[in-house]
Design a protein around this motif. Structure first.
Motif, PDB file in Angstrom:
ATOM      1  N   GLU A   6       0.826  -1.192   0.000  1.00 13.66           N
ATOM      2  CA  GLU A   6       0.000   0.000   0.000  1.00 13.66           C
ATOM      3  C   GLU A   6       0.870   1.254   0.000  1.00 13.66           C
ATOM      4  O   GLU A   6       1.964   1.259   0.560  1.00 13.66           O
ATOM      5  CB  GLU A   6      -0.922   0.029   1.230  1.00 13.66           C
ATOM      6  CG  GLU A   6      -1.906  -1.129   1.309  1.00 13.66           C
ATOM      7  CD  GLU A   6      -1.547  -2.121   2.388  1.00 13.66           C
ATOM      8  OE1 GLU A   6      -2.472  -2.775   2.913  1.00 13.66           O
ATOM      9  OE2 GLU A   6      -0.346  -2.242   2.716  1.00 13.66           O
ATOM     10  N   SER A   7       0.347   2.321  -0.585  1.00 13.31           N
ATOM     11  CA  SER A   7       1.031   3.606  -0.581  1.00 13.31           C
ATOM     12  C   SER A   7      -0.001   4.721  -0.664  1.00 13.31           C
ATOM     13  O   SER A   7      -1.152   4.485  -1.002  1.00 13.31           O
ATOM     14  CB  SER A   7       2.030   3.709  -1.736  1.00 13.31           C
ATOM     15  OG  SER A   7       1.377   3.616  -2.989  1.00 13.31           O
ATOM     16  N   LEU A  20      -5.177   6.287  -2.055  1.00 21.06           N
ATOM     17  CA  LEU A  20      -4.400   5.123  -1.685  1.00 21.06           C
ATOM     18  C   LEU A  20      -4.227   4.205  -2.890  1.00 21.06           C
ATOM     19  O   LEU A  20      -5.129   4.060  -3.706  1.00 21.06           O
ATOM     20  CB  LEU A  20      -5.074   4.347  -0.556  1.00 21.06           C
ATOM     21  CG  LEU A  20      -5.367   5.107   0.734  1.00 21.06           C
ATOM     22  CD1 LEU A  20      -5.999   4.164   1.756  1.00 21.06           C
ATOM     23  CD2 LEU A  20      -4.107   5.747   1.293  1.00 21.06           C
ATOM     24  N   SER A  21      -3.067   3.578  -2.966  1.00 22.24           N
ATOM     25  CA  SER A  21      -2.786   2.597  -3.998  1.00 22.24           C
ATOM     26  C   SER A  21      -2.313   1.311  -3.350  1.00 22.24           C
ATOM     27  O   SER A  21      -1.688   1.333  -2.294  1.00 22.24           O
ATOM     28  CB  SER A  21      -1.710   3.098  -4.963  1.00 22.24           C
ATOM     29  OG  SER A  21      -2.105   4.275  -5.616  1.00 22.24           O
ATOM     30  N   CYS A  22      -2.603   0.203  -3.994  1.00 28.18           N
ATOM     31  CA  CYS A  22      -2.131  -1.096  -3.533  1.00 28.18           C
ATOM     32  C   CYS A  22      -1.698  -1.887  -4.752  1.00 28.18           C
ATOM     33  O   CYS A  22      -2.541  -2.286  -5.570  1.00 28.18           O
ATOM     34  CB  CYS A  22      -3.216  -1.838  -2.759  1.00 28.18           C
ATOM     35  SG  CYS A  22      -2.732  -3.491  -2.212  1.00 28.18           S
ATOM     36  N   TRP A  36     -10.792  -2.868   0.163  1.00 29.73           N
ATOM     37  CA  TRP A  36     -10.142  -2.078   1.191  1.00 29.73           C
ATOM     38  C   TRP A  36     -10.885  -2.244   2.511  1.00 29.73           C
ATOM     39  O   TRP A  36     -12.122  -2.248   2.537  1.00 29.73           O
ATOM     40  CB  TRP A  36     -10.110  -0.593   0.827  1.00 29.73           C
ATOM     41  CG  TRP A  36      -9.165  -0.253  -0.285  1.00 29.73           C
ATOM     42  CD1 TRP A  36      -9.460  -0.143  -1.606  1.00 29.73           C
ATOM     43  CD2 TRP A  36      -7.766   0.023  -0.150  1.00 29.73           C
ATOM     44  NE1 TRP A  36      -8.333   0.190  -2.320  1.00 29.73           N
ATOM     45  CE2 TRP A  36      -7.283   0.297  -1.455  1.00 29.73           C
ATOM     46  CE3 TRP A  36      -6.881   0.074   0.924  1.00 29.73           C
ATOM     47  CZ2 TRP A  36      -5.937   0.608  -1.690  1.00 29.73           C
ATOM     48  CZ3 TRP A  36      -5.551   0.381   0.684  1.00 29.73           C
ATOM     49  CH2 TRP A  36      -5.099   0.642  -0.610  1.00 29.73           C
ATOM     50  N   THR A  77      -3.175  -3.303  -9.756  1.00 27.64           N
ATOM     51  CA  THR A  77      -3.261  -2.288  -8.718  1.00 27.64           C
ATOM     52  C   THR A  77      -4.714  -1.920  -8.438  1.00 27.64           C
ATOM     53  O   THR A  77      -5.519  -1.793  -9.365  1.00 27.64           O
ATOM     54  CB  THR A  77      -2.489  -1.030  -9.120  1.00 27.64           C
ATOM     55  OG1 THR A  77      -1.118  -1.368  -9.351  1.00 27.64           O
ATOM     56  CG2 THR A  77      -2.560   0.028  -8.035  1.00 27.64           C
ATOM     57  N   TYR A  79      -7.084   1.010  -6.244  1.00 26.47           N
ATOM     58  CA  TYR A  79      -6.986   2.358  -5.712  1.00 26.47           C
ATOM     59  C   TYR A  79      -8.181   2.667  -4.824  1.00 26.47           C
ATOM     60  O   TYR A  79      -9.257   2.086  -4.974  1.00 26.47           O
ATOM     61  CB  TYR A  79      -6.952   3.387  -6.839  1.00 26.47           C
ATOM     62  CG  TYR A  79      -5.867   3.167  -7.858  1.00 26.47           C
ATOM     63  CD1 TYR A  79      -4.588   3.678  -7.662  1.00 26.47           C
ATOM     64  CD2 TYR A  79      -6.123   2.450  -9.022  1.00 26.47           C
ATOM     65  CE1 TYR A  79      -3.591   3.482  -8.600  1.00 26.47           C
ATOM     66  CE2 TYR A  79      -5.134   2.246  -9.969  1.00 26.47           C
ATOM     67  CZ  TYR A  79      -3.868   2.767  -9.749  1.00 26.47           C
ATOM     68  OH  TYR A  79      -2.877   2.572 -10.685  1.00 26.47           O
ATOM     69  N   TYR A  93      -5.366   1.532   6.963  1.00 25.35           N
ATOM     70  CA  TYR A  93      -6.096   0.992   5.831  1.00 25.35           C
ATOM     71  C   TYR A  93      -5.341  -0.189   5.238  1.00 25.35           C
ATOM     72  O   TYR A  93      -4.138  -0.124   5.008  1.00 25.35           O
ATOM     73  CB  TYR A  93      -6.313   2.066   4.765  1.00 25.35           C
ATOM     74  CG  TYR A  93      -7.395   3.051   5.136  1.00 25.35           C
ATOM     75  CD1 TYR A  93      -8.630   3.042   4.491  1.00 25.35           C
ATOM     76  CD2 TYR A  93      -7.187   3.977   6.157  1.00 25.35           C
ATOM     77  CE1 TYR A  93      -9.625   3.936   4.850  1.00 25.35           C
ATOM     78  CE2 TYR A  93      -8.180   4.868   6.524  1.00 25.35           C
ATOM     79  CZ  TYR A  93      -9.394   4.844   5.867  1.00 25.35           C
ATOM     80  OH  TYR A  93     -10.391   5.729   6.222  1.00 25.35           O
ATOM     81  N   TYR A  94      -6.072  -1.276   4.982  1.00 27.67           N
ATOM     82  CA  TYR A  94      -5.509  -2.504   4.449  1.00 27.67           C
ATOM     83  C   TYR A  94      -6.164  -2.850   3.114  1.00 27.67           C
ATOM     84  O   TYR A  94      -7.383  -2.753   2.987  1.00 27.67           O
ATOM     85  CB  TYR A  94      -5.745  -3.673   5.402  1.00 27.67           C
ATOM     86  CG  TYR A  94      -5.126  -3.522   6.768  1.00 27.67           C
ATOM     87  CD1 TYR A  94      -3.867  -4.051   7.038  1.00 27.67           C
ATOM     88  CD2 TYR A  94      -5.804  -2.873   7.789  1.00 27.67           C
ATOM     89  CE1 TYR A  94      -3.304  -3.924   8.295  1.00 27.67           C
ATOM     90  CE2 TYR A  94      -5.243  -2.745   9.047  1.00 27.67           C
ATOM     91  CZ  TYR A  94      -3.993  -3.267   9.294  1.00 27.67           C
ATOM     92  OH  TYR A  94      -3.431  -3.149  10.541  1.00 27.67           O
ATOM     93  N   CYS A  95      -5.366  -3.284   2.157  1.00 23.39           N
ATOM     94  CA  CYS A  95      -5.935  -3.809   0.923  1.00 23.39           C
ATOM     95  C   CYS A  95      -5.948  -5.330   0.979  1.00 23.39           C
ATOM     96  O   CYS A  95      -5.136  -5.955   1.666  1.00 23.39           O
ATOM     97  CB  CYS A  95      -5.174  -3.319  -0.310  1.00 23.39           C
ATOM     98  SG  CYS A  95      -3.469  -3.892  -0.464  1.00 23.39           S
ATOM     99  N   GLY A 107      -2.342  -6.726   2.516  1.00 24.07           N
ATOM    100  CA  GLY A 107      -1.206  -5.846   2.679  1.00 24.07           C
ATOM    101  C   GLY A 107      -0.912  -5.630   4.151  1.00 24.07           C
ATOM    102  O   GLY A 107      -1.670  -6.060   5.028  1.00 24.07           O
TER     103      GLY A 107
END
Length: 116
Positions: A6-7, A20-22, A36, A77, A79, A93-95, A107
């Motif tokens: 995640e970022s 957010l991106s994963c 998410w 990915t 988002y 936050y978790y993906c 994640g």
């Protein structure tokens, strides 16, 4: 197994936005849903949003109308665009990526803090 990173988290003022991106890497065959979740210390993990392999989406009532989930299958990915953020959105936050064989991969989580 799949590695999810995640970022995009950080500190934002109320009313602000974050994206957010994963990104997934590794064995990424037969991916189905991507989702998410979020979690506050002392509380159970809370569902936020999900997107299917076909692009269908669903949202928790608490974020409906403010958050948008999307995915780029070519980039593996998912988002989460978060607008009109509130202090109560503060959480880790978790993906999650699900596969056709029933296995889920998570994640490590990323912190979002909404504060003045």
């Amino acid at each position: 197994q799949v590695q999810l990173v995640e970022s995009g988290g950080g500190l934002v003022q109320p009313g602000g936005s974050l994206r957010l991106s994963c990104a997934a890497s590794g064995s990424i065959f037969r991916v189905t849903d991507m989702a998410w979740f979020r979690q506050v210390p002392g509380k159970e993990r809370e569902y936020v949003a999900v997107i299917s392999s076909g692009g269908s989406t669903n949202y928790a009532d608490s974020v409906k109308g403010r958050f948008t989930i999307s995915r780029d299958n070519a980039k593996n990915t998912v988002y989460l665009q978060m607008n009109s953020l509130k202090p109560e959105d503060t959480a880790v936050y978790y993906c999650k990526t699900s596969f056709a064989n029933g296995r889920d991969y998570w994640g490590k989580g990323i912190l979002v803090t909404v504060s003045s």
